[in-house]
Design a protein around this motif. Structure first.
Motif, PDB file in Angstrom:
ATOM      1  N   ARG A 119       0.833  -1.214   0.000  1.00 17.24           N
ATOM      2  CA  ARG A 119       0.000   0.000   0.000  1.00 17.24           C
ATOM      3  C   ARG A 119       0.863   1.258   0.000  1.00 17.24           C
ATOM      4  O   ARG A 119       0.587   2.215  -0.711  1.00 17.24           O
ATOM      5  N   LEU A 120       1.957   1.217   0.783  1.00 16.40           N
ATOM      6  CA  LEU A 120       2.850   2.390   0.811  1.00 16.40           C
ATOM      7  C   LEU A 120       3.539   2.587  -0.538  1.00 16.40           C
ATOM      8  O   LEU A 120       3.659   3.707  -1.030  1.00 16.40           O
ATOM      9  N   TRP A 121       3.982   1.469  -1.136  1.00 15.82           N
ATOM     10  CA  TRP A 121       4.701   1.596  -2.417  1.00 15.82           C
ATOM     11  C   TRP A 121       3.775   2.013  -3.553  1.00 15.82           C
ATOM     12  O   TRP A 121       4.153   2.790  -4.422  1.00 15.82           O
ATOM     13  N   CYS A 122       2.562   1.484  -3.544  1.00 15.14           N
ATOM     14  CA  CYS A 122       1.623   1.878  -4.612  1.00 15.14           C
ATOM     15  C   CYS A 122       1.350   3.380  -4.533  1.00 15.14           C
ATOM     16  O   CYS A 122       1.313   4.065  -5.559  1.00 15.14           O
ATOM     17  N   ARG A 123       1.187   3.896  -3.312  1.00 13.42           N
ATOM     18  CA  ARG A 123       0.995   5.349  -3.163  1.00 13.42           C
ATOM     19  C   ARG A 123       2.194   6.097  -3.706  1.00 13.42           C
ATOM     20  O   ARG A 123       2.067   7.111  -4.394  1.00 13.42           O
ATOM     21  N   PHE A 124       3.388   5.581  -3.384  1.00 15.90           N
ATOM     22  CA  PHE A 124       4.607   6.244  -3.823  1.00 15.90           C
ATOM     23  C   PHE A 124       4.673   6.297  -5.359  1.00 15.90           C
ATOM     24  O   PHE A 124       4.949   7.342  -5.946  1.00 15.90           O
ATOM     25  N   PHE A 125       4.387   5.157  -5.992  1.00 14.71           N
ATOM     26  CA  PHE A 125       4.500   5.141  -7.459  1.00 14.71           C
ATOM     27  C   PHE A 125       3.396   5.981  -8.115  1.00 14.71           C
ATOM     28  O   PHE A 125       3.643   6.665  -9.100  1.00 14.71           O
ATOM     29  N   LEU A 126       2.197   5.922  -7.572  1.00 16.64           N
ATOM     30  CA  LEU A 126       1.127   6.762  -8.125  1.00 16.64           C
ATOM     31  C   LEU A 126       1.516   8.236  -8.045  1.00 16.64           C
ATOM     32  O   LEU A 126       1.422   8.969  -9.032  1.00 16.64           O
ATOM     33  N   LEU A 127       2.010   8.640  -6.879  1.00 13.99           N
ATOM     34  CA  LEU A 127       2.372  10.054  -6.722  1.00 13.99           C
ATOM     35  C   LEU A 127       3.540  10.420  -7.644  1.00 13.99           C
ATOM     36  O   LEU A 127       3.515  11.476  -8.293  1.00 13.99           O
ATOM     37  N   SER A 128       4.554   9.564  -7.721  1.00 19.26           N
ATOM     38  CA  SER A 128       5.714   9.913  -8.581  1.00 19.26           C
ATOM     39  C   SER A 128       5.280  10.090 -10.016  1.00 19.26           C
ATOM     40  O   SER A 128       5.695  11.034 -10.682  1.00 19.26           O
ATOM     41  N   VAL A 129       4.455   9.152 -10.502  1.00 18.51           N
ATOM     42  CA  VAL A 129       4.054   9.213 -11.906  1.00 18.51           C
ATOM     43  C   VAL A 129       3.179  10.438 -12.163  1.00 18.51           C
ATOM     44  O   VAL A 129       3.377  11.173 -13.132  1.00 18.51           O
TER      45      VAL A 129
END
Ligand SMILES: [Fe+2]
Ligand SMILES: [Fe+2]
Length: 358
Positions: free
Chosen positions: A235-245
């Motif tokens: 969940r933390l990583w998915c948030r990170f990748f969504l925000l970065s993209v």
């Protein structure tokens, strides 16, 4: 005719070959991964869906799509100098992103060939598509008397190493956002044919279906290995990748608003639409998506945009390097602060909807 004044805007590797744009945090990346770990993945839990996707790839619906027809047989000297420069940059960024996909998928196809034949064939067929896309864009650049030396890029770009699960998050999102970017431009120009300033956009409808299928492949592969979606780390990583993209795209595109304006699009509105749709799509596989509706989301991105403008102005000044750095520092800190605050905006949990139709 080659116009030397216009061509002189870009530095050349050799005549007609552009020096690739400097790699920054906002430019498309090249990836590599742990091929052994990828080869050992057990995909049996979703093998049927992966096989169905492979059949789609084999069908090769766009086999005859990427053909330069008579629409391209004209000069583009009617475009003013700024539009032309922004256009070349757009083509370069798109070509680099497509080519980055080609390199990664090609290497995965090669390295998994004997160990995981189903995945290897999927990767090979996706690299076929990306090679077409990159080649088509590079040929388009040559209409503006420029092109990229893709061999040079292969050797000289830095490669970011990601573990397989991060490759899946990142490539899934870049495929799906690519789909939404292309289809949104296509649909807009369908309504406003007067803004079709160059024929490449006419190819986007079928083109984006390639990206959609590629995204579906990564969706299926993540569902085959649910432990990369199910725990708190995911969940933390998915948030990170969504925000970065999303942040990368927004910061890049608003900076290039004139390009979108040349197509009759408002860069901010275009990006907001693409972000909303990609975020919704990601909810079909990711356990969380971002709350992009809260005003805080774009307000903070706007602060980063004005920080970047200030940073750009300071970089262009004639001051000594240490002084420049000192002046830049508060803007860097503000960017870090705002991106961190964006990351901590409460996300929307969607994993409890798994199995329902969305
Ligand atoms: Fe592509
Ligand atoms: Fe793709």
């Amino acid at each position: 005719m080659v116009n030397t004044v216009e061509k002189a805007q870009f530095e050349e590797l050799r005549p007609g070959v552009k020096i690739p744009a400097k790699q920054t945090i906002l430019t498309p990346r090249f990836y590599t991964t742990d091929f052994e770990a990828m080869a050992k993945m057990d995909i049996s839990a979703n093998e049927d869906e992966l096989k169905a996707i492979l059949e789609e790839f084999r069908a090769d619906y766009n086999r005859h799509h990427f053909v330069r027809d008579e629409q391209f047989n004209q000069t583009w000297d009617n475009l003013d100098e700024d539009t032309r420069r922004l256009f070349i940059e757009f083509l370069e960024r798109s070509c680099t992103a497509e080519f980055s996909g080609f390199l990664l998928y090609k290497e995965l196809g090669r390295r998994l060939k004997n160990k995981s034949p189903l995945l290897a064939e999927c990767f090979n067929l996706m690299s076929r598509d990306e090679a077409r896309h990159a080649g088509f864009l590079n040929k388009a650049m040559s209409d503006f008397d420029m092109c990229l030396d893709l061999g040079f890029l292969t050797k000289n770009n830095k490669y970011t190493h990601f573990a397989p699960k991060f490759i899946f998050y990142a490539t899934y999102l870049s495929e799906k956002i690519g789909y939404w970017r292309y289809i949104t431009i296509y649909r807009h120009l369908e309504q406003h044919p007067e803004n079709r300033i160059y024929p490449i956009f006419n190819f986007f409808e079928n083109w984006c279906q390639d990206e959609n299928r590629h995204g579906d492949f990564f969706d299926a592969i993540m569902k085959a290995t649910p432990d990369i979606l199910n725990d708190w780390k995911a969940r933390l990583w998915c948030r990170f990748f969504l925000l970065s993209v999303f942040a990368t795209m927004y910061l890049n595109d608003v900076q290039r608003a004139d390009f979108y304006a040349a197509l009759g699009l408002n860069a901010r509105e275009y990006d907001k639409h693409v972000i909303t749709e990609t975020n919704k799509t990601a909810g079909r596989v990711f356990p969380v998506i971002l709350d992009v509706e809260t005003p805080e989301f774009y307000n903070r991105l706007e602060v980063c945009i004005s920080n970047n403008e200030q940073l750009g102005q300071i970089a262009q000044s004639n001051q000594a390097a240490p002084l420049k750095l000192l002046r830049k520092l508060p803007f860097y800190l503000s960017n870090v602060w705002n991106l961190a605050k964006l990351y901590f905006i409460n996300p929307i949990r969607v994993d409890n909807l798994a199995g329902t139709v969305k």
